[in-house]
Scaffold this active site. Structure first.
Site, PDB file in Angstrom:
ATOM      1  N   TRP A  29       0.822  -1.207   0.000  1.00 49.42           N
ATOM      2  CA  TRP A  29       0.000   0.000   0.000  1.00 49.42           C
ATOM      3  C   TRP A  29       0.861   1.263   0.000  1.00 49.42           C
ATOM      4  O   TRP A  29       1.806   1.385   0.775  1.00 49.42           O
ATOM      5  CB  TRP A  29      -0.902  -0.023   1.240  1.00 49.42           C
ATOM      6  N   SER A  93       2.323  -7.279   1.919  1.00 52.97           N
ATOM      7  CA  SER A  93       1.277  -6.450   2.526  1.00 52.97           C
ATOM      8  C   SER A  93       0.048  -6.430   1.615  1.00 52.97           C
ATOM      9  O   SER A  93      -0.514  -7.480   1.329  1.00 52.97           O
ATOM     10  CB  SER A  93       1.842  -5.049   2.797  1.00 52.97           C
ATOM     11  N   LEU A  94      -0.404  -5.266   1.140  1.00 55.66           N
ATOM     12  CA  LEU A  94      -1.524  -5.232   0.200  1.00 55.66           C
ATOM     13  C   LEU A  94      -1.226  -6.103  -1.013  1.00 55.66           C
ATOM     14  O   LEU A  94      -2.111  -6.797  -1.527  1.00 55.66           O
ATOM     15  CB  LEU A  94      -1.812  -3.793  -0.244  1.00 55.66           C
ATOM     16  N   ASP A 220       5.826  -6.657  13.815  1.00 53.97           N
ATOM     17  CA  ASP A 220       4.956  -5.964  12.860  1.00 53.97           C
ATOM     18  C   ASP A 220       3.755  -5.334  13.570  1.00 53.97           C
ATOM     19  O   ASP A 220       2.970  -6.025  14.233  1.00 53.97           O
ATOM     20  CB  ASP A 220       4.481  -6.945  11.794  1.00 53.97           C
ATOM     21  N   HIS A 248       7.436  -4.871   9.640  1.00 52.73           N
ATOM     22  CA  HIS A 248       6.546  -5.026   8.495  1.00 52.73           C
ATOM     23  C   HIS A 248       7.276  -5.293   7.176  1.00 52.73           C
ATOM     24  O   HIS A 248       6.626  -5.683   6.199  1.00 52.73           O
ATOM     25  CB  HIS A 248       5.680  -3.765   8.352  1.00 52.73           C
TER      26      HIS A 248
END
Length: 268
Positions: A29, A93-94, A220, A248
């Site tokens: 993202w 992630s995304l 994270d 993350h």
């Protein structure tokens, strides 16, 4: 950077390096394919590494629809343009949620799936405690509307909270992963935040019948470690690897170690 025209005339950009079987890598993202610039050469001896800028990110034009099917439709048009029928697929992630959706769509053959700091559901619910509270996500939305660049700076720093990351290394990451790319427009970032808020892939996991590595960090604060553990457990062929000292972005905190882990999985 290379670009191609999608069927409706919009442009999608990507980076590529190396030769060998294709490895597609999807960024997270509000970022761009620049986050992979450091590790692409480390993978290039074994793979043709292909890192697209997601629609509305980096040098790619905005999406017509900021939904998982809408974004995957654009990515699949790009894949078809390149003539790729089978590949290994990595998502961060995304990008991990997009990879999950793409792998389950049947649009192409995904031989192996690698999910980094990925959650099937970003926001908490009564039956899902491994997500961020809805109030926290809404507060972030307000902050993005009020002070976009400051909020994005704070978000990026949060990826490394709790890590013993040297200051100069953090500055180096900022230079190649953020400043060499292009900050998305606030409207596109907010649309993708809304996508994260509304996505729930838990019911899709049982149908993803392919070897999958879930790589995540115990520190994270964005996609919580419990989400990575549960994701690995619910995938039919999932394997979870949790690193105790990263947050993350494991591949930014420990690039060489991450590539070693990924290559071992992809070669097995």
């Amino acid at each position: 950077m290379l670009t191609c025209s999608l069927p409706d005339g919009r442009h999608l950009a990507w980076r590529t390096a190396g030769s060998g079987p294709p490895l597609i890598m999807l960024h997270g993202w509000a970022m761009s394919s620049a986050v992979f610039a450091e590790i692409m050469p480390l993978l290039a001896d074994d793979f043709t590494v292909l890192c697209p800028d997601l629609p509305g990110h980096g040098a790619s034009e905005p999406a017509l629809s900021y939904t998982l099917p809408g974004l995957i439709a654009d990515l699949d048009d790009w894949r078809a343009h390149l003539g790729i029928d089978r590949c290994a697929l990595l998502g961060w992630s995304l990008g991990g949620q997009l990879a999950l959706h793409w792998a389950s769509s049947g649009m192409m053959t995904v031989e192996k799936l690698l999910l980094v700091a990925t959650t099937p559901r970003f926001v908490a619910a009564p039956d899902w405690l491994a997500g961020l509270p809805e109030t926290q996500v809404r507060a972030m939305e307000r902050q993005l509307r009020r002070a976009y660049e400051l909020t994005m700076s704070d978000f990026f720093a949060r990826m490394f909270n709790g890590e013993a990351l040297p200051r100069e290394r953090y500055r180096q990451i900022i230079r190649f992963a953020v400043r060499s790319g292009q900050l998305p427009a606030a409207t596109d970032v907010l649309a993708c935040l809304d996508l994260l808020r509304n996505t729930d892939l838990r019911s899709d996991l049982a149908g993803i019948d392919l070897p999958t590595l879930v790589h995540y960090g115990a520190l994270d604060e964005i996609t919580l470690p419990a989400a990575g553990r549960i994701l690995a457990e619910r995938l039919p062929h999932g394997e979870g690897v949790c690193w105790s000292n990263v947050g993350h972005a494991p591949f930014l905190s420990q690039p060489e170690e991450s590539v070693k882990l990924w290559k071992g999985f992809l070669a097995a």
